[in-house]
Design an enzyme around this catalytic site. Structure first.
Site, short mmCIF file in Angstrom:
data_model
loop_
_atom_site.label_atom_id
_atom_site.label_comp_id
_atom_site.label_asym_id
_atom_site.label_seq_id
_atom_site.Cartn_x
_atom_site.Cartn_y
_atom_site.Cartn_z
N HIS A 198 1.00 -0.93 0.25
CA HIS A 198 -0.07 -0.03 0.02
C HIS A 198 0.83 1.79 0.32
O HIS A 198 1.90 0.84 1.19
CB HIS A 198 -0.69 0.03 1.30
CG HIS A 198 -2.34 1.02 0.75
ND1 HIS A 198 -2.06 2.09 1.33
CD2 HIS A 198 -3.20 0.56 0.77
CE1 HIS A 198 -3.68 2.77 1.12
NE2 HIS A 198 -3.96 1.86 0.69
N ASP B 243 -8.28 -5.49 -0.75
CA ASP B 243 -8.53 -6.14 -2.13
C ASP B 243 -7.98 -7.55 -1.42
O ASP B 243 -8.60 -8.62 -2.59
CB ASP B 243 -7.90 -5.76 -3.54
CG ASP B 243 -7.91 -4.28 -4.04
OD1 ASP B 243 -9.51 -4.76 -3.56
OD2 ASP B 243 -7.44 -3.04 -3.87
N1 COA Z 1 3.83 -8.12 -4.52
C1 COA Z 1 5.19 -7.74 -4.36
N2 COA Z 1 6.06 -7.06 -4.11
C2 COA Z 1 5.44 -5.77 -3.94
C3 COA Z 1 4.23 -5.84 -3.94
C4 COA Z 1 3.26 -7.07 -4.03
N3 COA Z 1 1.84 -6.51 -4.33
N4 COA Z 1 3.83 -4.43 -3.38
C5 COA Z 1 4.93 -3.71 -3.29
N5 COA Z 1 6.17 -4.32 -3.94
C6 COA Z 1 7.63 -4.10 -3.65
C7 COA Z 1 7.82 -3.63 -5.15
O1 COA Z 1 8.35 -4.51 -5.89
C8 COA Z 1 8.90 -2.77 -4.62
O2 COA Z 1 10.09 -3.30 -3.89
P1 COA Z 1 11.54 -2.62 -4.57
O3 COA Z 1 11.47 -1.22 -4.02
O4 COA Z 1 12.77 -4.14 -4.44
O5 COA Z 1 11.62 -2.45 -6.14
C9 COA Z 1 8.22 -1.88 -3.02
O6 COA Z 1 7.57 -3.18 -2.92
C10 COA Z 1 7.65 -1.39 -3.24
O7 COA Z 1 6.51 -0.75 -3.97
P2 COA Z 1 6.39 0.12 -5.12
O8 COA Z 1 5.09 -1.23 -6.18
O9 COA Z 1 6.96 0.84 -5.66
O10 COA Z 1 4.91 1.15 -4.08
P3 COA Z 1 4.10 2.40 -4.48
O11 COA Z 1 3.54 2.30 -2.86
O12 COA Z 1 4.06 2.81 -5.39
O13 COA Z 1 2.72 0.72 -4.95
C11 COA Z 1 1.00 -0.41 -4.46
C12 COA Z 1 1.66 0.78 -3.98
C13 COA Z 1 -0.29 -0.47 -4.20
C14 COA Z 1 0.63 0.17 -5.75
C15 COA Z 1 1.93 -2.02 -5.35
O14 COA Z 1 1.95 -2.59 -3.66
C16 COA Z 1 1.20 -3.00 -5.73
O15 COA Z 1 1.43 -2.95 -6.42
N6 COA Z 1 0.57 -3.41 -4.33
C17 COA Z 1 -0.77 -5.04 -5.45
C18 COA Z 1 -1.65 -4.05 -6.68
C19 COA Z 1 -3.12 -4.40 -5.40
O16 COA Z 1 -3.23 -4.53 -4.57
N7 COA Z 1 -3.40 -2.61 -5.16
C20 COA Z 1 -4.34 -2.46 -4.50
C21 COA Z 1 -3.95 -1.12 -3.85
S1 COA Z 1 -4.97 -1.09 -2.15
#
Ligand code: COA
Length: 376
Positions: free
Chosen positions: A261, A312
């Site tokens: 998140h 989710d």
């Molecule tokens: N599975 C595996 N790794 C994850 C992850 C997940 N669901 N969510 C974050 N990470 C890891 C990323 O790979 C990243 O690792 P790195 O620094 O080694 O590259 C790190 O955690 C930070 O993630 P990032 O995507 O840059 O964070 P963000 O704040 O931009 O994204 C989300 C937040 C929610 C978009 C992201 O966690 C995600 O894509 N989750 C899956 C989709 C989801 O469930 N969305 C609903 C949100 S309520």
């Protein structure tokens, strides 16, 4: 501004004030209008929460009864809208249909372009009342069934399940669905709410703002995630396969949907409630497998990646055992979030300032225009 100062994805940037909802990402706390989400999930109803989001306080008895009456009496869709719904081509994803039909609602709303506070409140009421009717009608029409007209004696949650499935749900299922609606109703400046507010900030109308929000909700990083969680669970299909499957995703640097998140650095408080919902509904419906597998995935993600489940994750298995079709999950999100979107649009209109940020330009400068046949 130096590029290092650019906050990619607006991460941690506070861009406005709002009195609707607050999130403490360190402590895992979510408040609507000052009330803790756990308190609301345990004691309140979706209708009360709608009032709270729109008016900033819990309703008194008569106010709640008025709102329940207004919501119930605005649920029905006109034959024009049902005609559009029936005549649209099958979508590649149901969110396309929702986005299109919500946009079309404005063509039949005599107050679509009326920007008075009263008209905007009435539109918020109609949109909130009708979102569930639209989703349920779509769910039936695509299966060749007739839409089920809303039943004003049922509350918002029970009526939605009734319109979708054609029979009145048992009280436990209806109450859990009510809780799910409460949990999804608002989440501060999340991506779809921000999109709605950006559109509203140009003084565009409420239907346009909601259409922007639905387009934003559709993405798998936002409202599309719970559908992807269920698809993953169905693909894994057995508890013995969980470890290999998730390890494989992580080894290939794939995201595991339903985890992580932007704001919470600890457990998402909504996930705490939804975990219970998934477990209890799974047990009561004789389908505990999906909860069991979800638990395994969660343990693995915390153990190996220190990443928590978000809203989710457990909603996926909970909706599945409630019998909701998997591709409708993001639409269910909209059935609830319409209350928060409209609250934010009303708040935006009440104290509007055009939202127009800057970008740091990184392209070339000083180029001279070359005639077309002299370009390389
Ligand atoms: N599975 C595996 N790794 C994850 C992850 C997940 N669901 N969510 C974050 N990470 C890891 C990323 O790979 C990243 O690792 P790195 O620094 O080694 O590259 C790190 O955690 C930070 O993630 P990032 O995507 O840059 O964070 P963000 O704040 O931009 O994204 C989300 C937040 C929610 C978009 C992201 O966690 C995600 O894509 N989750 C899956 C989709 C989801 O469930 N969305 C609903 C949100 S309520």
């Amino acid at each position: 501004m130096a590029i290092e100062q650019v906050k990619v994805g607006l991460q941690d940037v506070v861009i406005a004030t709002s009195a609707i909802c607050s999130i403490d990402g360190q402590r895992g706390q979510l408040l609507y209008g000052g009330y803790d989400i756990h308190d609301l999930a345990a004691n309140s109803t979706f209708e009360e929460v709608v009032y709270l989001l729109w008016y900033g306080r819990l309703p008194k008895r008569q106010e709640l009864e008025d709102l329940q009456f207004q919501l119930a009496s605005n649920r029905a869709l006109s034959s024009d809208i049902l005609g559009i719904l029936k005549n649209l081509p099958p979508p590649q994803h149901p969110m396309e249909t929702l986005r299109t039909v919500v946009s079309a609602l404005s063509l039949y709303d005599p107050e679509a372009e009326d920007m008075s506070v009263e008209a905007n409140r009435r539109k918020a009421m109609r949109l909130t009342a009708q979102m569930g009717t639209l989703v349920a009608a779509f769910g039936r029409v695509r299966e060749g069934k007739d839409p089920v007209p809303p039943d004003p004696r049922l509350n918002h949650a029970a009526n939605f399940l009734y319109m979708l499935q054609g029979n009145v749900p048992n009280p436990e299922n209806a109450r859990w669905f009510d809780v799910a609606l409460i949990l999804h109703a608002d989440h501060s400046y999340n991506a779809s709410t921000f999109a709605a507010r950006v559109t509203a900030s140009t003084l565009s109308d409420m239907h346009s703002s909601i259409t922007s929000a639905i387009g934003t909700l559709k993405g798998p990083l936002h409202g599309g995630a719970n559908e992807q969680v269920m698809r993953m669970l169905l693909e894994i299909n057995s508890p013995e396969r969980v470890e290999d499957y998730v390890h494989n995703l992580l080894a290939n640097k794939k995201k595991v949907m339903g985890f992580g998140h932007r704001v919470y650095h600890t457990e998402d408080p909504r996930a705490t409630v939804l975990r219970r919902m998934s477990e209890e509904l799974g047990r009561r419906t004789g389908q505990p497998k999906w909860f069991q597998m979800s638990r395994q995935i969660e343990d693995l993600m915390i153990r190996e990646k220190k990443i928590n489940a978000n809203v989710d994750f457990y909603s996926a298995s909970a909706y599945y055992v409630l019998g909701i079709p998997v591709d409708l999950y993001p639409l269910i999100f909209a059935v609830s979030r319409i209350s928060g979107w409209t609250a934010h649009i009303l708040e935006q209109y009440a104290n509007n300032k055009l939202i127009r940020p800057l970008a740091e330009y990184t392209g070339p400068t000083g180029l001279s225009y070359a005639p077309i046949d002299q370009r390389n």
